[in-house]
Scaffold this motif. Structure first.
Motif, short mmCIF file in Angstrom:
data_model
loop_
_atom_site.label_atom_id
_atom_site.label_comp_id
_atom_site.label_asym_id
_atom_site.label_seq_id
_atom_site.Cartn_x
_atom_site.Cartn_y
_atom_site.Cartn_z
N THR A 196 0.96 -1.19 0.07
CA THR A 196 -0.09 0.05 -0.16
C THR A 196 0.84 1.04 0.20
N PRO A 197 0.58 2.37 -0.24
CA PRO A 197 1.35 3.51 -0.43
C PRO A 197 1.80 3.78 0.95
N GLU A 198 0.99 3.64 2.17
CA GLU A 198 1.66 3.94 3.45
C GLU A 198 2.54 2.85 3.84
N LEU A 199 2.48 1.53 3.45
CA LEU A 199 3.54 0.40 3.74
C LEU A 199 4.55 0.83 2.96
N ASP A 200 4.70 1.13 1.67
CA ASP A 200 5.83 1.38 0.95
C ASP A 200 6.55 2.81 1.55
N LYS A 201 5.78 3.74 1.90
CA LYS A 201 6.27 4.86 2.37
C LYS A 201 7.23 4.26 3.93
N ILE A 205 10.42 2.59 3.20
CA ILE A 205 11.33 3.63 2.60
C ILE A 205 11.97 4.15 3.87
N ARG A 206 11.06 4.63 4.81
CA ARG A 206 11.82 5.32 6.08
C ARG A 206 12.55 4.39 6.81
N LYS A 207 12.10 2.98 6.99
CA LYS A 207 13.00 2.15 7.65
C LYS A 207 14.33 1.83 7.14
N ALA A 208 14.31 1.82 5.71
CA ALA A 208 15.50 1.64 5.03
C ALA A 208 16.53 2.82 5.15
N ASN A 209 15.96 3.97 4.93
CA ASN A 209 16.84 5.15 5.36
C ASN A 209 17.21 5.48 6.92
N ALA A 210 16.58 4.66 7.87
CA ALA A 210 16.99 4.90 8.98
C ALA A 210 17.99 3.83 9.20
N GLU A 211 17.99 2.76 8.65
CA GLU A 211 19.08 1.55 8.69
C GLU A 211 20.32 2.09 7.92
#
Length: 173
Positions: A112-117, A120-126
């Protein structure tokens, strides 16, 4: 119900003989008992049961179901979804938009768009964490990296040993 046209007749449904195809149609319509369907195709009930367990017959049922639903309801359902894009409720609008995107292959069931966002936030934080760790390793002059974990909770064994130590310490002093 309209009969399917003869254009593009390929797949398991069209590989069946006329009696089996008729049985598939009657099973789909779900108005007759198996006994009545067997009689309608001039076969015994046990023969119909055997057909229903046959892989080609099962595949033919799935194909027929898909063809009928696609032909009879797909365009109406899509028109209804488009109409729902203008609904008063934003939730209804979002669900309609998601359904249309899923049907078009632009959105999967697991996305879903929310899940995709969030992904992305998780990948950026990692990535930020990994970058900070790399900086710490680079700035460490000793070449030794220490990672310290703390645990406020003690295991049962630790609690027991502390109590025994307290008793023995108290007895010795």
């Amino acid at each position: 119900m309209k009969k399917l046209d003869k254009i593009g007749q390929s797949g398991p449904f069209y590989q069946l003989d006329k009696r089996r195809r008729k049985a598939v149609r009657l099973l789909f319509e779900d108005e007759l008992t198996d006994e009545q369907i067997a009689e309608a195709v001039q076969r015994r009930r046990s023969t119909l049961d055997n057909w229903k367990n046959d892989e080609l017959f099962k595949a033919a049922q799935q194909q027929y179901n898909h063809l009928v639903v696609k032909r009879s309801f797909e365009s109406r359902a899509l028109k209804k979804l488009v109409d729902l894009l203008e609904a008063k409720s934003e939730m209804v609008q979002l669900q309609a938009a998601n359904s249309i995107l899923k049907l078009s292959g632009m959105l999967s069931d697991n996305s879903t768009p929310e899940l995709d966002k969030a992904k992305i936030r998780k990948a950026n934080a990692e990535a930020d964490i990994a970058e900070q760790k790399a900086k710490l390793l680079k700035n460490d002059k000793t070449g030794i990296t220490k990672i310290v974990f703390t645990d406020d909770m003690k295991s049962d064994k630790e609690d027991d040993s502390d109590q025994k130590g307290d008793k023995s310490d108290g007895a010795n002093t």
